[in-house]
Write a protein that holds these residues in place. Structure first.
Motif, mmCIF file in Angstrom:
data_model
loop_
_atom_site.group_PDB
_atom_site.id
_atom_site.type_symbol
_atom_site.label_atom_id
_atom_site.label_comp_id
_atom_site.label_asym_id
_atom_site.label_seq_id
_atom_site.Cartn_x
_atom_site.Cartn_y
_atom_site.Cartn_z
ATOM 1 N N ALA A 12 0.835 -1.198 0.000
ATOM 2 C CA ALA A 12 0.000 0.000 0.000
ATOM 3 C C ALA A 12 0.874 1.253 0.000
ATOM 4 C CB ALA A 12 -0.917 -0.003 1.213
ATOM 5 N N PHE A 13 1.900 1.277 0.827
ATOM 6 C CA PHE A 13 2.787 2.429 0.901
ATOM 7 C C PHE A 13 3.553 2.619 -0.401
ATOM 8 C CE2 PHE A 13 6.891 4.347 2.176
ATOM 9 C CZ PHE A 13 6.386 5.571 2.616
ATOM 10 N N THR A 14 4.033 1.532 -0.982
ATOM 11 C CA THR A 14 4.766 1.609 -2.242
ATOM 12 C C THR A 14 3.851 2.084 -3.369
ATOM 13 O OG1 THR A 14 6.207 -0.167 -1.519
ATOM 14 C CG2 THR A 14 6.162 0.290 -3.868
ATOM 15 N N GLY A 15 2.628 1.608 -3.391
ATOM 16 C CA GLY A 15 1.679 2.033 -4.414
ATOM 17 C C GLY A 15 1.335 3.507 -4.308
ATOM 18 N N MET A 16 1.262 4.021 -3.100
ATOM 19 C CA MET A 16 0.958 5.443 -2.924
ATOM 20 C C MET A 16 2.130 6.321 -3.327
ATOM 21 S SD MET A 16 -1.347 5.688 0.501
ATOM 22 C CE MET A 16 -0.289 4.733 1.556
ATOM 23 N N ARG A 17 3.347 5.784 -3.300
ATOM 24 C CA ARG A 17 4.524 6.570 -3.671
ATOM 25 C C ARG A 17 4.840 6.487 -5.159
ATOM 26 N NH1 ARG A 17 9.011 4.188 -0.391
ATOM 27 N NH2 ARG A 17 10.071 4.926 -2.242
ATOM 28 N N THR A 18 4.075 5.747 -5.921
ATOM 29 C CA THR A 18 4.333 5.584 -7.350
ATOM 30 C C THR A 18 4.124 6.912 -8.074
ATOM 31 O OG1 THR A 18 3.637 3.297 -7.254
ATOM 32 C CG2 THR A 18 3.655 4.320 -9.416
ATOM 33 N N ARG A 19 5.095 7.293 -8.884
ATOM 34 C CA ARG A 19 5.033 8.554 -9.619
ATOM 35 C C ARG A 19 4.673 8.273 -11.075
ATOM 36 N NH1 ARG A 19 8.355 12.792 -8.169
ATOM 37 N NH2 ARG A 19 7.238 13.751 -9.878
ATOM 38 N N ILE A 20 3.385 8.193 -11.372
ATOM 39 C CA ILE A 20 2.929 7.894 -12.727
ATOM 40 C C ILE A 20 3.186 9.071 -13.661
ATOM 41 C CG2 ILE A 20 0.546 8.669 -12.475
ATOM 42 C CD1 ILE A 20 1.521 5.382 -14.084
ATOM 43 N N ASP A 21 3.360 10.273 -13.110
ATOM 44 C CA ASP A 21 3.595 11.443 -13.947
ATOM 45 C C ASP A 21 4.986 11.436 -14.589
ATOM 46 O OD1 ASP A 21 4.607 11.804 -11.312
ATOM 47 O OD2 ASP A 21 4.837 13.942 -11.694
ATOM 48 N N LEU A 22 5.868 10.553 -14.154
ATOM 49 C CA LEU A 22 7.190 10.462 -14.765
ATOM 50 C C LEU A 22 7.154 9.766 -16.123
ATOM 51 C CD1 LEU A 22 9.366 9.602 -11.653
ATOM 52 C CD2 LEU A 22 9.113 11.801 -12.802
ATOM 53 N N LEU A 23 6.030 9.129 -16.449
ATOM 54 C CA LEU A 23 5.872 8.506 -17.767
ATOM 55 C C LEU A 23 5.367 9.579 -18.738
ATOM 56 C CD1 LEU A 23 4.188 5.139 -16.786
ATOM 57 C CD2 LEU A 23 6.570 5.531 -17.382
ATOM 58 N N SER A 24 6.267 10.425 -19.175
ATOM 59 C CA SER A 24 5.859 11.565 -19.992
ATOM 60 C C SER A 24 5.921 11.291 -21.491
ATOM 61 C CB SER A 24 6.725 12.782 -19.657
ATOM 62 O OG SER A 24 8.089 12.464 -19.835
ATOM 63 N N ALA A 25 6.758 10.374 -21.909
ATOM 64 C CA ALA A 25 6.901 10.090 -23.337
ATOM 65 C C ALA A 25 6.005 8.923 -23.740
ATOM 66 C CB ALA A 25 8.358 9.754 -23.657
ATOM 67 N N PRO A 26 5.474 8.971 -24.952
ATOM 68 C CA PRO A 26 4.640 7.858 -25.418
ATOM 69 C C PRO A 26 5.377 6.512 -25.415
ATOM 70 C CG PRO A 26 4.349 9.749 -26.851
ATOM 71 C CD PRO A 26 5.466 10.091 -25.912
ATOM 72 N N LEU A 30 4.140 3.001 -23.705
ATOM 73 C CA LEU A 30 4.107 1.745 -24.457
ATOM 74 C C LEU A 30 4.886 0.658 -23.721
ATOM 75 C CD1 LEU A 30 3.221 0.340 -27.064
ATOM 76 C CD2 LEU A 30 5.378 1.090 -28.073
ATOM 77 N N LEU A 31 6.040 1.000 -23.198
ATOM 78 C CA LEU A 31 6.837 0.037 -22.444
ATOM 79 C C LEU A 31 6.094 -0.412 -21.183
ATOM 80 C CD1 LEU A 31 9.499 -1.470 -22.059
ATOM 81 C CD2 LEU A 31 10.355 0.567 -20.866
ATOM 82 N N CYS A 32 5.475 0.517 -20.495
ATOM 83 C CA CYS A 32 4.702 0.184 -19.298
ATOM 84 C C CYS A 32 3.544 -0.750 -19.652
ATOM 85 C CB CYS A 32 4.175 1.459 -18.656
ATOM 86 S SG CYS A 32 3.242 1.195 -17.146
ATOM 87 N N GLY A 33 2.839 -0.451 -20.722
ATOM 88 C CA GLY A 33 1.744 -1.311 -21.159
ATOM 89 C C GLY A 33 2.220 -2.692 -21.561
ATOM 90 N N LEU A 34 3.368 -2.759 -22.220
ATOM 91 C CA LEU A 34 3.935 -4.039 -22.624
ATOM 92 C C LEU A 34 4.305 -4.887 -21.413
ATOM 93 C CD1 LEU A 34 4.884 -5.750 -25.032
ATOM 94 C CD2 LEU A 34 7.103 -4.649 -24.777
#
Length: 52
Positions: A12-26, A30-34
């Motif tokens: 739970a703590f690790t999930g709350m610290r996830t910075r999804i905004d760092l995925l700025s490039a398409p 794509l890599l995350c989705g893969l």
């Protein structure tokens, strides 16, 4: 006790610290989705095999 209390708290703590905004490039999206699709496919593949 560790698996009952501390492990869920860690995830739970690790999930709350996830910075999804760092995925700025398409390409990063794509890599995350893969990676996610590969993980899900692996789970289904492992589930469909009979026990050894």
């Amino acid at each position: 006790m560790v698996t009952i209390l501390l492990l869920p708290a860690f995830f739970a703590f690790t999930g709350m610290r996830t910075r999804i905004d760092l995925l700025s490039a398409p390409a990063l999206w794509l890599l995350c989705g893969l990676i996610i699709v590969t993980a899900i496919a692996g789970k289904f593949e492992a589930r469909s095999r009979p026990p050894a």
